[in-house]
Design an enzyme around this catalytic site. Structure first.
Site, mmCIF file in Angstrom:
data_model
loop_
_atom_site.group_PDB
_atom_site.id
_atom_site.type_symbol
_atom_site.label_atom_id
_atom_site.label_comp_id
_atom_site.label_asym_id
_atom_site.label_seq_id
_atom_site.Cartn_x
_atom_site.Cartn_y
_atom_site.Cartn_z
ATOM 1 N N LYS A 13 55.992 -9.543 -0.996
ATOM 2 C CA LYS A 13 57.393 -9.487 -1.407
ATOM 3 C C LYS A 13 57.997 -8.332 -0.753
ATOM 4 C CE LYS A 13 56.730 -9.359 -5.790
ATOM 5 N NZ LYS A 13 54.971 -9.132 -5.808
ATOM 6 N N ARG A 86 61.135 -10.128 -13.996
ATOM 7 C CA ARG A 86 59.722 -10.344 -14.303
ATOM 8 C C ARG A 86 59.480 -11.032 -15.454
ATOM 9 N NH1 ARG A 86 57.764 -6.072 -10.470
ATOM 10 N NH2 ARG A 86 55.489 -6.241 -10.431
ATOM 11 N N ARG A 165 47.150 -6.274 -13.644
ATOM 12 C CA ARG A 165 48.590 -6.620 -13.159
ATOM 13 C C ARG A 165 48.673 -8.414 -13.132
ATOM 14 N NH1 ARG A 165 49.303 -3.156 -8.085
ATOM 15 N NH2 ARG A 165 51.122 -4.098 -7.745
HETATM 16 P P1 AP5 Z 1 53.535 -5.914 -0.267
HETATM 17 O O1 AP5 Z 1 54.560 -6.514 0.439
HETATM 18 O O2 AP5 Z 1 53.485 -4.516 -0.735
HETATM 19 O O3 AP5 Z 1 53.367 -6.861 -1.722
HETATM 20 P P2 AP5 Z 1 54.171 -6.789 -2.790
HETATM 21 O O4 AP5 Z 1 54.338 -8.252 -3.327
HETATM 22 O O5 AP5 Z 1 55.439 -6.018 -2.756
HETATM 23 O O6 AP5 Z 1 53.230 -6.061 -3.578
HETATM 24 P P3 AP5 Z 1 53.758 -5.028 -5.032
HETATM 25 O O7 AP5 Z 1 52.382 -4.551 -5.441
HETATM 26 O O8 AP5 Z 1 54.515 -4.140 -4.455
HETATM 27 O O9 AP5 Z 1 54.189 -5.899 -6.060
HETATM 28 P P4 AP5 Z 1 54.441 -5.751 -7.419
HETATM 29 O O10 AP5 Z 1 55.367 -6.787 -7.800
HETATM 30 O O11 AP5 Z 1 52.973 -5.640 -8.311
HETATM 31 O O12 AP5 Z 1 54.645 -4.283 -7.754
HETATM 32 P P5 AP5 Z 1 55.901 -3.572 -8.039
HETATM 33 O O13 AP5 Z 1 56.342 -2.205 -7.118
HETATM 34 O O14 AP5 Z 1 57.175 -4.287 -8.005
HETATM 35 O O15 AP5 Z 1 52.149 -6.387 0.443
HETATM 36 C C1 AP5 Z 1 50.687 -5.954 0.163
HETATM 37 C C2 AP5 Z 1 49.804 -5.533 0.892
HETATM 38 O O16 AP5 Z 1 49.525 -6.497 1.976
HETATM 39 C C3 AP5 Z 1 50.249 -4.231 2.050
HETATM 40 O O17 AP5 Z 1 49.271 -3.430 2.358
HETATM 41 C C4 AP5 Z 1 50.803 -5.156 3.320
HETATM 42 O O18 AP5 Z 1 50.867 -4.489 4.467
HETATM 43 C C5 AP5 Z 1 50.014 -6.258 3.051
HETATM 44 N N1 AP5 Z 1 50.393 -7.624 3.650
HETATM 45 C C6 AP5 Z 1 51.734 -8.056 3.431
HETATM 46 N N2 AP5 Z 1 51.839 -9.259 3.807
HETATM 47 C C7 AP5 Z 1 50.731 -9.611 4.473
HETATM 48 C C8 AP5 Z 1 50.518 -10.800 5.193
HETATM 49 N N3 AP5 Z 1 50.904 -11.668 5.279
HETATM 50 N N4 AP5 Z 1 49.137 -10.778 5.833
HETATM 51 C C9 AP5 Z 1 48.176 -9.406 5.412
HETATM 52 N N5 AP5 Z 1 48.670 -8.578 4.986
HETATM 53 C C10 AP5 Z 1 49.847 -8.453 4.462
HETATM 54 O O19 AP5 Z 1 55.807 -2.848 -9.396
HETATM 55 C C11 AP5 Z 1 54.922 -1.854 -9.821
HETATM 56 C C12 AP5 Z 1 54.898 -1.850 -11.376
HETATM 57 O O20 AP5 Z 1 56.205 -1.269 -11.678
HETATM 58 C C13 AP5 Z 1 54.682 -2.901 -12.304
HETATM 59 O O21 AP5 Z 1 53.264 -3.207 -12.313
HETATM 60 C C14 AP5 Z 1 55.258 -2.756 -13.509
HETATM 61 O O22 AP5 Z 1 54.483 -1.650 -14.267
HETATM 62 C C15 AP5 Z 1 56.654 -1.989 -12.986
HETATM 63 N N6 AP5 Z 1 57.587 -2.695 -12.733
HETATM 64 C C16 AP5 Z 1 58.331 -2.992 -11.698
HETATM 65 N N7 AP5 Z 1 59.246 -4.039 -11.599
HETATM 66 C C17 AP5 Z 1 59.164 -4.402 -13.073
HETATM 67 C C18 AP5 Z 1 59.885 -5.098 -13.813
HETATM 68 N N8 AP5 Z 1 60.893 -5.801 -13.278
HETATM 69 N N9 AP5 Z 1 59.748 -5.435 -15.064
HETATM 70 C C19 AP5 Z 1 58.856 -4.588 -15.817
HETATM 71 N N10 AP5 Z 1 58.050 -3.582 -15.057
HETATM 72 C C20 AP5 Z 1 58.481 -3.589 -13.724
#
Ligand code: AP5
Length: 220
Positions: A13, A86, A165
């Site tokens: 994402k 979420r 997660r």
């Molecule tokens: P990446 O693009 O970084 O993936 P992502 O979907 O953004 O993953 P996140 O882990 O950041 O999402 P998340 O929703 O769990 O975390 P967030 O920060 O929102 O890609 C991942 C990897 O794959 C990278 O290395 C990239 O280079 C690679 N990649 C990407 N596309 C690829 C492809 N097509 N092919 C190969 N490789 C690829 O949340 C973190 C924490 O914050 C949560 O756990 C929670 O505690 C809190 N939080 C955040 N938002 C909320 C909310 N709304 N409500 C409650 N808690 C929240």
């Protein structure tokens, strides 16, 4: 146009949000980034949520809705919501705050891919640049391409926390799919799914074609 990127952790994402912002000039709203910034700044919010992020749990709906609505007060439309809402309560909170969603895009990816993507992800905290040891390696091992500063392995990207997660995603976020499908059937927005298992460029092509077909653009 306002878009929600919905999908499991590591589905890509954030990566696709950056591409969409480059191409269409959307404004990215990443609650994960906002919370990590608060933790890095050791603010009151940061201290409150640090252990929650480390455990892979969700921060309370009240905190998230407050953070997002406060941000939206300062600018107008063209948002790309990355990782929010979420829960159904968060979706309702945004709606009550006057946020109109045009498109929800769900990323589909199997657990096996997710674990591979997250355990080998490395980030440059200051800029938010994201690398992958295999799929997007930095030019110099362990260093950010532009600044040469060290890359970090997010504390919630270790396999055990990634699995936690994923459990949280299934339990608390998946119900949003039915919620948005119901909204689509009432004609209030579009709900689309994309397969996120192709290369970054393949997924980008798919996502951009879809957004373009809907006349997508960021703020004027
Ligand atoms: P990446 O693009 O970084 O993936 P992502 O979907 O953004 O993953 P996140 O882990 O950041 O999402 P998340 O929703 O769990 O975390 P967030 O920060 O929102 O890609 C991942 C990897 O794959 C990278 O290395 C990239 O280079 C690679 N990649 C990407 N596309 C690829 C492809 N097509 N092919 C190969 N490789 C690829 O949340 C973190 C924490 O914050 C949560 O756990 C929670 O505690 C809190 N939080 C955040 N938002 C909320 C909310 N709304 N409500 C409650 N808690 C929240």
């Amino acid at each position: 146009m306002n878009i929600i990127l919905l999908g499991p952790p590591g589905a890509g994402k954030g990566t696709q949000a950056q591409y969409l912002c480059e191409t269409f000039r959307f404004r990215q709203v990443s609650t994960g980034d906002m919370l990590r910034e608060a933790i890095a700044a050791k603010s009151e919010l940061g201290l409150q949520v640090e252990s929650i992020l480390a455990a892979g749990e969700l921060v309370t709906d009240e905190i998230i809705i407050g953070l997002v609505l406060e941000l939206l007060e300062t600018s107008s439309g063209g948002y790309l919501f990355d990782g929010v809402p979420r829960t159904i309560a968060q979706a309702e909170g945004l709606r009550a705050g006057g946020v109109q969603i045009d498109l929800v895009l769900e990323f589909i990816l199997s657990d096996e891919f997710i674990v591979e993507r997250l355990t080998a992800r490395r980030v440059h905290p200051a800029s938010g640049r994201v690398y992958h040891l295999k799929f997007r390696p930095p030019k110099v091992v362990g260093k950010d391409d532009l600044t040469g500063e060290p890359l970090v392995h997010r504390s919630d990207d270790h396999e055990e926390t990634v699995l936690a997660r994923l459990g949280v995603y299934r339990e608390q976020t998946l119900p949003l799919i039915e919620y948005f499908q119901a909204a689509e059937s009432q004609g209030s927005m579009r709900f689309e799914r994309i397969s996120a298992d192709g290369s970054m460029q393949e997924v980008r092509t798919q996502v951009e074609a879809l957004v373009r077909s809907l006349g997508g653009r960021g703020p004027a």
